[in-house]
Design a protein around this motif. Structure first.
Motif, short mmCIF file in Angstrom:
data_model
loop_
_atom_site.label_atom_id
_atom_site.label_comp_id
_atom_site.label_asym_id
_atom_site.label_seq_id
_atom_site.Cartn_x
_atom_site.Cartn_y
_atom_site.Cartn_z
N PRO A 81 -9.35 -11.52 6.18
CA PRO A 81 -10.79 -11.68 6.41
C PRO A 81 -11.29 -10.81 7.56
N GLU A 82 -10.49 -10.69 8.62
CA GLU A 82 -10.88 -9.84 9.75
C GLU A 82 -10.98 -8.38 9.30
N ARG A 83 -9.99 -7.94 8.51
CA ARG A 83 -10.00 -6.55 8.04
C ARG A 83 -11.21 -6.29 7.16
N LEU A 84 -11.58 -7.28 6.35
CA LEU A 84 -12.74 -7.13 5.46
C LEU A 84 -14.01 -6.90 6.29
N ILE A 85 -14.21 -7.73 7.30
CA ILE A 85 -15.41 -7.59 8.13
C ILE A 85 -15.39 -6.25 8.88
N LYS A 86 -14.22 -5.89 9.41
CA LYS A 86 -14.13 -4.62 10.14
C LYS A 86 -14.42 -3.44 9.22
N TYR A 87 -13.95 -3.54 7.98
CA TYR A 87 -14.21 -2.47 7.02
C TYR A 87 -15.71 -2.35 6.78
N LEU A 88 -16.37 -3.51 6.65
CA LEU A 88 -17.83 -3.49 6.46
C LEU A 88 -18.53 -2.89 7.67
N GLN A 89 -17.91 -3.08 8.84
CA GLN A 89 -18.51 -2.54 10.06
C GLN A 89 -18.22 -1.05 10.23
N GLY A 90 -17.48 -0.49 9.29
CA GLY A 90 -17.25 0.95 9.31
C GLY A 90 -15.89 1.37 9.81
N GLU A 91 -15.05 0.43 10.19
CA GLU A 91 -13.73 0.81 10.69
C GLU A 91 -12.85 1.26 9.53
N ARG A 92 -12.19 2.40 9.68
CA ARG A 92 -11.30 2.91 8.63
C ARG A 92 -9.89 3.04 9.18
N VAL A 93 -8.99 2.20 8.72
CA VAL A 93 -7.61 2.21 9.20
C VAL A 93 -6.68 2.27 7.99
N GLU A 94 -5.60 3.04 8.11
CA GLU A 94 -4.57 3.04 7.06
C GLU A 94 -3.64 1.87 7.33
N TYR A 95 -3.63 0.91 6.44
CA TYR A 95 -2.76 -0.25 6.66
C TYR A 95 -1.45 -0.06 5.90
N LYS A 96 -0.34 -0.27 6.59
CA LYS A 96 0.96 -0.21 5.91
C LYS A 96 1.33 -1.61 5.43
N LEU A 97 2.19 -1.63 4.43
CA LEU A 97 2.68 -2.92 3.95
C LEU A 97 3.66 -3.43 4.99
N ASP A 98 3.18 -4.32 5.83
CA ASP A 98 4.02 -4.71 6.96
C ASP A 98 3.85 -6.19 7.29
N TYR A 99 4.78 -6.97 6.84
CA TYR A 99 4.79 -8.39 7.22
C TYR A 99 6.23 -8.89 7.10
N PRO A 100 6.58 -9.90 7.88
CA PRO A 100 7.94 -10.40 7.82
C PRO A 100 8.17 -11.25 6.56
N THR A 101 9.33 -11.10 5.96
CA THR A 101 9.67 -11.98 4.84
C THR A 101 10.39 -13.21 5.41
N GLY A 102 10.46 -14.24 4.58
CA GLY A 102 11.18 -15.44 5.00
C GLY A 102 10.38 -16.34 5.92
#
Lengths: 79, 342, 451
Positions: B295-316
């Motif tokens: 949700p934070e990324r969605l709002i930031k994107y609407l605000q014009g922020e452009r970031v390349e997000y990598k697939l990065d989260y811990p499993t388990g």
């Protein structure tokens, strides 16, 4: 005549019955009719008073008070 | 920043609204959340620790004008910069009028009408074909005779009886199939979908597409236990390659815009598409908790922020859902009933 | 002493779904309508009485022009037929004919109506599952476009051809699977089962009829324009097939009607402005296969509801109200399902003439009939309304003034608001003499209270 003597209506016209857990909403005229009923006035007397102070005929007010009583009965609010 | 959020309903089928509100509050405690509901009993109306203001809306079925007039009134009185609608029934309205809303200063990030319609179970077969994955054998039926004939001719028990948009039941006998058929028809109408029951691990992905083929992040999970209607109780983060590939393909090939939840069944290397929901799921906060605050990324994107997000989260990482109670005053209930807002 | 403004006393329990879902205040949720095309509701009622159906000429013409443009701009070889059954008031039909529509009729009665209005036989499409020998003979002699529904009709028409000693040009109606539920399979010849091709073979073998058109009508209130794309492709494919195989020359393909109007079909959740496709969406799907086809026959559509529904209103008046034993309020209005036949399937817009506020109550709107089914709206939250208040129902332009019934009451006036705001009468209120004009009383049954 009523079992709602213990009930109080708040500023919003909201009435909560702590014995049954039921909630009701009343417009100002309903609040006025209810207080009159609490004072023990009968339909005829309330209708007379309403037609005296408001732009409504005695017949029409009588009908409304009568119906209001029916509604209270439906809701289990009067004996 | 003021964000309107719908789907703050609870009961057996939790709405996604709380997860989104919580995620946004964690990202920015000064952000103000306006909870929008269709029912004064919805728990979100009373959760003032994540929802700053509550207001009821007329049903979308009342028509666009009455509906949006209420939103504009909220904007005027309280302020409303963004809106994140989360219920399937209201999405068509928001999708159709998103530009008008934006012009009035209420921005949103939603799928196009075409991608929204992909969730239609009658269209999922084509989606699966385009993605090069499997779709369980399915047939549409509109009456009891057709249901029986179709099952006898083309299917084996157990099989799945599904509504076009909502509800799905695994059935093992014809009597069971008929019972579920009538149950769904009574609530959602025809057609009903008869579907092959496929076995394998059920995986889910939550993510956001940017509308240009890129992802604003995604998290994959396996539901470990669910309620009787399939809602997650326990789950664990995973990275399954066929599943992640499928989600990435959806974002890329369909130029998916907005949040989505992918449901698929993976059996060895076979991926079966089950559903695509064009919105955040109720377990969205799981992703936030493992570092992917969508949700934070969605709002930031609407605000014009452009970031390349990598697939990065811990499993388990384990997700455990529990219920929580609060006590407030009946006055709040009354105020919501009378004034439609607290 | 000046008396204070009165408001009827209202108490409402916050219990039922309505309250929990909608809150109790009427503010903002009630639609209002003071006029139709800038003519005040009060003025209309003053002139015509209540209830009264009102049609907007402006709305009809604008809608027709928009639909015509949507199709002609994509596919110029296009023709609208006005579907008489949807609304066959002379005034309404005339507006559509003035705009360029030909007539589409489905019975001998409608055929007579179109002819009486001055439409030439060649500009009448004659559809329907039953056409009498007399009407077939008349239609064939006047060169109407006859659309055949079944094999018996082929036989009948061949007899007519022999009698008139001429080869009659005909069209066959075809039904098919377009993915629409329910599939309308009871009209015309089925495509997938081979019945349609058999009908073509039968017509050719008989040598008395000349097949020059194809017709289908996939259903009603179709919300998925793609179904029309499927229908158009299948019809064009069938045309190509029979032209190649039998050397026929198909002049036109009639895709019938069934476009939705902005009415709220019960059971459809989304409001009409979301659920109902635009005319451009229908036009895109329908014309695409035509544009891409090598041969491009004339395209005919006869979509009644879409063109007329939103131009029609019914103004009614509250004549009584009562509290029901479940606490709901019933309002009795002067028009019921006798005039609003389509209330069975649609939930109309309900607009009040006056401003309203205050607590809303769960209410229902009942008509004036002595029948329990006379319900126009079975569940609506309304502020307390008064006897004499006006309610405007819409859209009611399609089917109501053809399917209405003369049950225990005289049917009301029908008015037209003209382009310049003029109020004109399209139909008088019925009188006893109108209703009894077809009745005959045997002499021996004559009765007098005098004796």
């Amino acid at each position: 005549m009523s079992n709602f003597s213990h009930l109080a209506v708040n500023d919003n016209g909201f009435l909560f019955d702590p014995t049954s857990g039921q909630s009701f909403t009343l417009n100002t005229m309903a609040q006025e009719v209810m207080s009159a009923m609490k004072e023990g006035k009968d339909v005829d007397q309330i209708a007379r008073e309403l037609s005296h102070s408001y732009e409504v005929s005695y017949e029409s007010a009588y009908e409304d008070v009568l119906e209001f009583g029916t509604k209270l009965k439906l809701y289990g609010l009067s004996l | 920043m003021k964000v309107g959020i719908t789907g703050i309903n609870g009961t057996d089928n939790p709405g996604p609204g709380f997860a989104i509100a919580r995620s946004l509050k964690e990202a920015d405690p000064t952000c103000e959340i306006i909870g929008l509901s269709y029912d004064i009993n919805d728990p979100g109306n009373y959760m003032d620790f994540i929802i700053d203001k509550s207001s009821t809306l007329p049903y979308p079925s009342k028509g666009a004008q009455i509906y949006f007039d209420k939103l504009y009134e909220i904007k005027k009185q309280f302020g409303l910069d963004y809106i994140i609608p989360n219920l399937d029934a209201e999405l068509p309205l928001y999708i159709k009028y998103q530009q008008e809303l934006k012009d009035k200063g209420i921005d949103s990030f939603l799928p196009s009408k075409e991608t929204f319609e992909l969730r239609d179970k009658e269209r999922l077969l084509k989606v699966a074909q385009k993605l090069g994955i499997k779709y369980p054998k399915s047939a549409c039926v509109a009456n009891e005779a057709a249901l029986q004939e179709t099952i006898q001719k083309d299917f084996e028990f157990p099989l799945v009886i599904k509504g076009r948009y909502y509800k799905a039941y695994v059935v093992r006998t014809m009597a069971d199939a008929l019972r579920r058929y009538y149950e769904i028809v009574a609530e959602w109408g025809t057609p009903i979908i008869v579907q092959e029951f496929v076995t394998g691990d059920e995986f889910n992905v939550v993510g956001i597409g940017d509308g240009h083929g890129k992802s604003l992040g995604m998290v994959g999970i396996k539901k470990l236990t669910t309620t009787s209607i399939g809602k997650i109780v326990n789950g664990v983060t995973i990275k399954n390659e066929p599943m992640i590939n499928t989600a990435s393909q959806i974002v890329e090939q369909f130029k998916w815009r907005g949040p989505f939840e992918l449901e698929c069944i993976v059996n060895q290397n076979d991926v079966y598409l089950i559903e695509i929901n064009p919105r955040f799921p109720a377990w969205t906060w799981f992703a936030t908790a493992v570092g992917v605050n969508l949700p934070e990324r969605l709002i930031k994107y609407l605000q014009g922020e452009r970031v390349e997000y990598k697939l990065d989260y811990p499993t388990g990482k384990l997700f455990v859902r529990y219920t929580y109670e609060l006590v407030t005053d009946i006055e709040k209930y009354s105020q919501l009933a009378m004034q439609k807002e607290i | 002493m000046k008396k204070k403004k009165y408001e009827r006393p209202v108490i409402q329990k916050i219990e039922n779904n309505y309250y929990v879902k909608h809150g109790v205040s009427a503010r903002g949720y009630q639609k209002k309508r003071e006029s139709i095309d800038n003519v005040k509701i009060a003025d209309i009622v003053k002139k015509f009485g209540s209830p009264v159906f009102v049609f907007s000429e402006k709305a009809i013409r604008e809608k027709f022009k928009k639909a015509q443009a949507a199709f002609k701009s994509r596919y110029p070889n296009f023709q609208f037929g006005w579907s008489y059954k949807t609304n066959y008031l002379k005034g309404i039909c005339s507006i559509f004919h003035q705009e360029g529509a030909i007539a589409e009729v489905v019975s001998d009665f409608e055929y007579d109506k179109a002819r009486a209005l001055g439409i030439k036989g060649e500009n009448i499409i004659y559809n329907g599952p039953y056409k009498s020998m007399e009407s077939l003979t008349l239609a064939a002699s006047e060169n109407a476009k006859i659309h055949i529904d079944n094999f018996d009709e082929i036989n009948d028409l061949e007899k007519v051809a022999s009698k008139l000693d001429k080869k009659i040009p005909v069209t066959i109606r075809i039904n098919m699977n377009t993915g629409i539920y329910p599939q309308w399979s009871r009209f015309g010849f089925n495509l997938e089962s081979g019945q349609a091709i058999n009908a073509v073979k039968r017509i050719i073998a008989g040598q008395k009829l000349l097949l020059n058109g194809l017709h289908t009508h996939i259903g009603t209130f179709i919300l998925d324009p793609k179904a029309y794309g499927v229908a158009a492709s299948k019809m064009l494919g069938f045309m190509d097939e029979i032209e190649n195989e039998f050397g026929l020359d198909i002049e036109y393909i009639d895709l019938g009607g069934g476009f939705a109007s902005l009415s709220h079909l019960k059971g459809v959740y989304q409001p009409p402005e979301i659920a109902v496709p635009s005319i451009e969406e229908y036009a895109d799907e329908i014309t695409r296969p035509f544009i891409n086809n090598k041969k491009r026959p004339r395209l005919i559509l006869e979509t009644g509801r879409h063109l007329i529904d939103e131009a029609g209103y019914l103004i009614s008046t509250i004549v009584g109200q009562k509290l029901l034993c479940d606490g709901r309020r019933s309002y009795i209005v002067d028009a019921g399902v006798n005039f609003l036949y389509t209330a069975t399937w649609y939930t109309y817009n309900l607009e009040l003439e006056k401003d309203t506020d205050g607590i809303t109550e769960p209410s229902l709107i009942n008509g004036p009939l002595c029948m329990n089914i006379d319900v126009i709206n079975e569940s609506i939250m309304l502020p307390r309304l008064e006897r004499g208040d006006r309610i405007v129902f819409s859209p009611v332009g399609a089917y109501n003034v053809t399917q209405w019934m003369q049950f225990i009451r005289y049917r009301p006036k029908i008015a037209l608001i003209g382009i310049n705001g003029e109020m004109e009468l399209l139909r008088e209120k019925e009188k006893l003499a109108d209703v009894e004009s077809c009745e005959r009383l045997p002499q021996r049954l004559k009765f007098s209270d005098e004796s």
